[in-house]
Design an enzyme around this catalytic site. Structure first.
Site, PDB file in Angstrom:
ATOM      1  N   ASP A  41      -2.938  -8.131  -5.375  1.00 29.13           N
ATOM      2  CA  ASP A  41      -3.448  -6.784  -5.640  1.00 29.13           C
ATOM      3  C   ASP A  41      -4.463  -6.999  -6.774  1.00 29.13           C
ATOM      4  O   ASP A  41      -4.955  -8.137  -6.947  1.00 29.13           O
ATOM      5  CB  ASP A  41      -2.300  -5.826  -6.036  1.00 29.13           C
ATOM      6  CG  ASP A  41      -2.689  -4.353  -5.956  1.00 29.13           C
ATOM      7  OD1 ASP A  41      -2.654  -3.772  -4.871  1.00 29.13           O
ATOM      8  OD2 ASP A  41      -3.057  -3.764  -7.003  1.00 29.13           O
ATOM      9  N   LYS A  76       6.536  -3.432  -4.579  1.00 34.89           N
ATOM     10  CA  LYS A  76       5.341  -3.756  -5.372  1.00 34.89           C
ATOM     11  C   LYS A  76       5.792  -4.404  -6.664  1.00 34.89           C
ATOM     12  O   LYS A  76       6.911  -4.164  -7.130  1.00 34.89           O
ATOM     13  CB  LYS A  76       4.585  -2.467  -5.699  1.00 34.89           C
ATOM     14  CG  LYS A  76       3.134  -2.693  -6.038  1.00 34.89           C
ATOM     15  CD  LYS A  76       2.278  -2.728  -4.781  1.00 34.89           C
ATOM     16  CE  LYS A  76       0.835  -2.997  -5.076  1.00 34.89           C
ATOM     17  NZ  LYS A  76       0.014  -2.788  -3.870  1.00 34.89           N
ATOM     18  N   LYS A 124       7.689  -5.423   1.181  1.00 41.41           N
ATOM     19  CA  LYS A 124       6.377  -6.060   1.302  1.00 41.41           C
ATOM     20  C   LYS A 124       5.393  -5.288   0.452  1.00 41.41           C
ATOM     21  O   LYS A 124       5.308  -4.064   0.528  1.00 41.41           O
ATOM     22  CB  LYS A 124       5.918  -6.029   2.771  1.00 41.41           C
ATOM     23  CG  LYS A 124       4.574  -6.708   2.997  1.00 41.41           C
ATOM     24  CD  LYS A 124       4.717  -8.207   3.119  1.00 41.41           C
ATOM     25  CE  LYS A 124       3.405  -8.946   2.943  1.00 41.41           C
ATOM     26  NZ  LYS A 124       3.097  -9.271   1.514  1.00 41.41           N
ATOM     27  N   ASN A 165     -12.009  -7.827  -4.550  1.00 41.42           N
ATOM     28  CA  ASN A 165     -11.836  -8.209  -3.150  1.00 41.42           C
ATOM     29  C   ASN A 165     -12.075  -7.050  -2.174  1.00 41.42           C
ATOM     30  O   ASN A 165     -12.781  -7.197  -1.179  1.00 41.42           O
ATOM     31  CB  ASN A 165     -10.417  -8.798  -3.003  1.00 41.42           C
ATOM     32  CG  ASN A 165      -9.963  -8.878  -1.573  1.00 41.42           C
ATOM     33  OD1 ASN A 165      -9.397  -7.933  -1.042  1.00 41.42           O
ATOM     34  ND2 ASN A 165     -10.231 -10.004  -0.942  1.00 41.42           N
TER      35      ASN A 165
HETATM   36  N1  GLU Z   1      -1.906  -4.993  -2.421  1.00 35.96           N
HETATM   37  C1  GLU Z   1      -2.256  -4.653  -1.067  1.00 35.96           C
HETATM   38  C2  GLU Z   1      -1.913  -3.210  -0.797  1.00 35.96           C
HETATM   39  O1  GLU Z   1      -2.039  -2.381  -1.684  1.00 35.96           O
HETATM   40  C3  GLU Z   1      -1.722  -5.635  -0.046  1.00 35.96           C
HETATM   41  C4  GLU Z   1      -0.261  -5.852  -0.045  1.00 35.96           C
HETATM   42  C5  GLU Z   1       0.228  -6.998   0.861  1.00 35.96           C
HETATM   43  O2  GLU Z   1      -0.596  -7.621   1.519  1.00 35.96           O
HETATM   44  O3  GLU Z   1       1.432  -7.230   0.863  1.00 35.96           O
HETATM   45  O4  GLU Z   1      -1.569  -2.817   0.274  1.00 35.96           O
END
Ligand code: GLU
Length: 452
Positions: free
Chosen positions: A172, A132, A96, A247
């Site tokens: 992201d 990621k 995730k 955001n």
């Molecule tokens: N990009 C966000 C983070 O750095 C959210 C990741 C997500 O919701 O999966 O945690």
């Protein structure tokens, strides 16, 4: 030699090995150093963590996917970008983590983000592994049609690797509601499945969770509030310096105002805005989210309370709190020294690894409460996991319910980090607390599941 110094030597050897194996990945090495440097006490105290190969497996992604992303611009010219998905660790659940579209993206950046995500996701207490992805594509100045074609091409390859039980991307930097929409549409078209739980950050009405857009920024403010509470203070009347204008920054500013604090700055790569009356979040949303403009436009429209400072450092603005919410390594040692001189009390990382190691050290030495991103910005991914839960149950929760869950999760993360730091003789050190608590949860699951 004490057990702890033997462990220290072992971890140092490991770090040297990691450096050899991952040349030219400075951000990943920085993230790995930051975690491994804090693990000596827990590895010394619990021999099972010294098991050969455990930490070696933790720093090696389970799978790394690199692919070509060809697309045509509005003039018919062909561009070729590079796509990435690093599936780092699935001991606690499906991989995730977000997708980042930014010209600075390369494998080392995605690996650093994926590595951080493992511990962050573990800290939420929910069943999500770490991953990621992203691309070196730059959405700035591109038309909606170009962004759509890029997203469709990106998903045409990515769809083979993801799924609600396998790997669940989200947004992201450079990936928001618009991009998630195009990505979801292409996934659905290729697979012929309504698989809502394959992506999070979806729109309202087609599987998105209320409060997901707000969650990272809100969570970072709640974490700051918890750190202040620990010191007998609250947010009421505090001035805050916030970097970024995406955001995370927007909803950080919104929540600060809701809790009685005043965010007086925002920024982008062109410079920063100081707004003595406090940033008007509705105007900032209009400029950044609707018009996709820059922060100087905000200053122009806001009137006499705001001025735009081209270039420069937002950290020069005096404040009680600092919430770096832009990108990695945006707050260096000099900036940290300025913050300390100006009397900063707490720093909460809304972005991933925004403070350099030297800055963190300086802030902690000066007695500033420092909330590392793994803990402080975990609210975003936590609500993503709540979105997955709603998708699975084919239901949707009210905003109030999601916000209540988010507040509980952030308070639990704060308590866990605080107590873990105390348990390992580092009271008030949230970096050590976050790293060890995240590590314990993942390491226990990895040990139980055998050498895989
Ligand atoms: N990009 C966000 C983070 O750095 C959210 C990741 C997500 O919701 O999966 O945690």
């Amino acid at each position: 030699m004490t057990t702890r110094s033997v462990t220290r030597t072992t971890l140092d050897h490991l770090l040297t090995e990691i450096e050899h194996r991952n040349p030219a990945q400075p951000e990943f090495l920085q993230a790995a150093h930051e975690v491994l440097e804090t693990l000596a006490p827990v590895v010394a105290a619990r021999p099972e963590y010294a098991e050969p190969g455990l930490i070696e497996r933790l720093v090696e992604p389970e799978r790394q996917v690199l692919f070509r992303v060809p697309w045509q611009d509005d003039k018919g010219r062909v561009h070729v970008n590079r796509g990435f998905r690093v599936e780092f660790n699935s001991a606690l659940g499906p991989y995730k983590g977000g997708l980042r579209f930014h010209p600075s993206v390369n494998l080392g950046v995605i690996k650093f983000l994926g590595f951080e995500q493992i511990f962050k996701n573990a800290l939420t207490g929910l069943g999500i592994g770490g991953g990621k992805g992203g691309s070196d594509f730059d959405p700035h100045g591109r038309s909606d049609a170009e962004v759509m074609r890029f997203c469709q091409s990106f998903m045409t390859e990515l769809h083979r690797h993801i799924g609600e039980h396998t790997d669940v991307p989200a947004g992201d930097i450079g990936v928001g509601g618009r991009e998630i929409g195009y990505l979801f549409g292409q996934y659905r078209r290729i697979t012929n499945r309504w698989e809502a739980g394959v992506l999070t950050g979806k729109g309202q009405g087609w599987g998105g969770s209320l409060i997901r857009p707000e969650a990272t920024g809100y969570g970072s403010v709640l974490f700051a509030a918890a750190m202040l509470r620990e010191r007998g203070e609250d947010l009421e009347g505090q001035t805050a310096v916030v970097s970024g204008s995406g955001n995370v920054a927007i909803y950080t500013i919104e929540k600060l105002a809701a809790l009685g604090a005043n965010a007086v700055t925002c920024s982008d790569s062109s410079g920063y805005v100081v707004d003595e009356k406090g940033v008007d979040v509705e105007l900032l949303k209009q400029v950044k989210e609707v018009e996709r403009g820059r922060v100087d436009t905000y200053a122009e429209r806001r009137g006499s309370s705001a001025r735009f400072v081209p270039g420069g450092s937002v950290w020069d603005v005096p404040a009680d709190l600092a919430l770096p919410s832009a990108t990695q390594n945006e707050l260096d040692e000099n900036a940290a020294a300025t913050l300390v001189r100006n009397g900063v009390k707490a720093v909460s990382e809304g972005a991933n690894m925004p403070a350099t190691p030297e800055a963190v050290h300086l802030l902690q030495k000066a007695g500033v409460a420092f909330g590392p991103g793994k803990a402080a910005n975990a609210g975003g991914v936590a609500v993503s996991a709540l979105e997955m839960a709603q998708n699975h149950a084919r239901t949707s929760w009210t905003a109030a319910k999601v916000e209540e869950e988010l507040a509980d999760i952030m308070n639990n993360i704060h308590t866990t980090c605080h107590e873990t730091a105390e348990r390992y003789d580092a009271p008030g050190d949230y970096v050590t607390g976050a790293n060890i608590a995240g590590f314990e949860r993942v390491a226990d699951a990895m040990l139980a599941q055998g050498v895989i």
